[in-house]
Scaffold this active site. Structure first.
Site, PDB file in Angstrom:
ATOM      1  N   ASP A 281      20.348  29.994   5.947  1.00 23.38           N
ATOM      2  CA  ASP A 281      21.817  30.037   5.844  1.00 23.38           C
ATOM      3  C   ASP A 281      22.348  31.365   5.319  1.00 23.38           C
ATOM      4  OD1 ASP A 281      21.456  27.460   6.609  1.00 23.38           O
ATOM      5  OD2 ASP A 281      22.647  26.571   4.990  1.00 23.38           O
TER       6      ASP A 281
ATOM      7  N   ASP B 293      21.059  20.015  13.446  1.00 20.68           N
ATOM      8  CA  ASP B 293      20.326  20.574  12.300  1.00 20.68           C
ATOM      9  C   ASP B 293      18.893  20.036  12.224  1.00 20.68           C
ATOM     10  OD1 ASP B 293      20.241  22.172  10.028  1.00 20.68           O
ATOM     11  OD2 ASP B 293      22.209  21.507   9.341  1.00 20.68           O
TER      12      ASP B 293
HETATM   13  C1  GLA Z   1      22.055  23.492   7.027  1.00 21.17           C
HETATM   14  C2  GLA Z   1      22.598  24.444   8.107  1.00 21.17           C
HETATM   15  C3  GLA Z   1      24.000  24.899   7.710  1.00 21.17           C
HETATM   16  C4  GLA Z   1      24.908  23.702   7.523  1.00 21.17           C
HETATM   17  C5  GLA Z   1      24.308  22.765   6.480  1.00 21.17           C
HETATM   18  C6  GLA Z   1      25.080  21.460   6.386  1.00 21.17           C
HETATM   19  O1  GLA Z   1      21.825  24.164   5.838  1.00 21.17           O
HETATM   20  O2  GLA Z   1      21.739  25.536   8.257  1.00 21.17           O
HETATM   21  O3  GLA Z   1      24.511  25.774   8.696  1.00 21.17           O
HETATM   22  O4  GLA Z   1      25.076  23.045   8.745  1.00 21.17           O
HETATM   23  O5  GLA Z   1      22.967  22.430   6.807  1.00 21.17           O
HETATM   24  O6  GLA Z   1      24.530  20.605   5.425  1.00 21.17           O
END
Ligand code: GLA
Length: 376
Positions: A184, A127
């Protein structure tokens, strides 16, 4: 080669968020093996954020698995997952802390890669939260890529920088195998539609070796879980269209619903052999567009597959019933050639006849039709 075709599996984030533990991982592994998901190609079981203690071990400097969630440690979980014939995936972050504020891998990349190798990890989602301003994005992904390559294990790198720094232009060169290109996903139609639309022009960068990842699927979640957003969820028609989009554009298929409780409709959809064949086609070509109306919401895409086959996607992302026309001339088959297209409904496997000159297709709002086709 680790990602000759788009990786397939399951990731904990969409449904479970921080509510992950040894038991639900083992139960998910059981479900993947017993319900035919592994046989359909879903082989990676990936644990996302929130798996570790809040601080590193003060003596070794290592990240430590949460002692309550994973009382047997991570190697035991990984062994169980491997025992089912699955591959095991972990999560970390390029910054000092993960997005959910657990230890990140910045300046610990080589130690952490070694730790993941000790766990027997086959996959690392990486990430992009809380990164220091002293390092740019491409350098941080180079670092983890090199660290994984030094770990002695073959570990797939799933980059997750949400499309920053024109990721599609450099991520393949640093050694990643897939790359999140958007923010997301949430479990509603508008979320996946907007994510998909934002990438239409960027899919040509995605190809065998390194695929554009437009996020874990919400198919089958029905608004239950961590990314339910406004709690709307999707209808089965909308989940069908979501799955068709991912397959048509060779996107990694990472399931996000609770596989222990997956219903028959969802299971049938995500194990559909024709759709998976379209996603996993070894040539991994981006589709071309053959029809565009209603502000771009009504479209037809043609994907050239291997073995002289094609996939056709008739798409209605608009809120109204809509008609589309596939004119064979537009896809390179002039009337004068005397050729037509023999088509099979990809969802049902039924023979849908031969298209000559054009095909008219009516679709309900948010619905789609997918055909496998051959020139005859
Ligand atoms: C980010 C990523 C998600 C997930 C969250 C976890 O938002 O884009 O897919 O992994 O972190 O905290």
């Amino acid at each position: 080669m680790l990602s000759k075709t788009p990786p397939m599996g399951f990731n904990t984030w969409n449904t479970f968020g921080e509510n992950i533990n040894d038991r639900m991982i083992r139960e998910t592994a059981d479900a993947m093996a017993e319900k035919g998901l592994l046989a359909a190609g879903y082989k990676y079981l990936v644990i996302d954020d929130c798996w570790s203690e809040r601080q590193r071990d003060p003596v070794t400097g290592k990240i430590v698995p949460d002692r309550i969630k994973f009382p047997n440690g991570m190697r035991a979980v990984s062994d169980y997952v491997h025992g089912k014939g699955l591959k095991f995936g972990m999560y970390s972050c390029a910054g000092t802390r993960t997005c959910a504020n657990y230890p990140g891998s910045f300046d610990h990349e080589f130690l952490d890669a070694q730790t993941f190798a000790e766990y027997g990890a086959d996959f690392l989602k990486y990430d992009f939260c809380n990164r220091p301003s002293t390092c740019n994005g491409p350098l941080l992904y180079k670092r983890i890529s090199m660290a994984l390559k030094a770990s002695g294990r073959e570990i797939l790198l799933s980059a997750c920088n949400w499309g920053s720094d024109e990721v599609q232009t450099w991520i393949r060169s640093v050694g990643a195998h897939m790359y999140r290109s958007t923010g997301d996903i949430f479990d509603n139609f508008v979320s996946y539609r907007d994510i998909f639309m934002s990438q239409i022009d960027k899919f040509p960068y995605s190809a065998p070796g390194c695929f554009n990842d437009i996020d874990m699927l919400t198919v089958g979640m029905y608004s239950k879980g961590n990314v339910s957003g406004d709690g709307q969820g999707c209808s089965d028609v909308e989940y069908k269209t979501e799955f068709a989009l991912w397959c048509m554009f060779s996107v990694p298929l990472m399931l996000g619903c609770d596989l222990r409780a997956i219903n028959d409709t969802t299971l049938k959809l995500v194990t559909n052999k024709n759709l998976i064949r379209i996603d996993q086609d070894e040539e991994g070509r981006p589709p071309f567009c053959c029809f565009k109306e209603h502000g771009g919401m009504s479209r037809i895409f043609v994907k050239v597959l291997s073995d002289n086959e094609f996939a056709l996607l008739f798409l209605n992302l608009s809120d109204n019933r809509a008609r589309s026309f596939l004119i064979l001339e537009d896809m390179g088959i002039p009337v004068a050639s005397g050729k037509g297209l023999q088509i099979t409904d990809a969802f049902t496997g039924e023979d849908a006849g031969v298209i000559r000159e054009y095909k008219e297709q009516w679709l309900e709002p948010h619905d789609c039709a997918v055909y496998l086709a051959k020139i005859v």
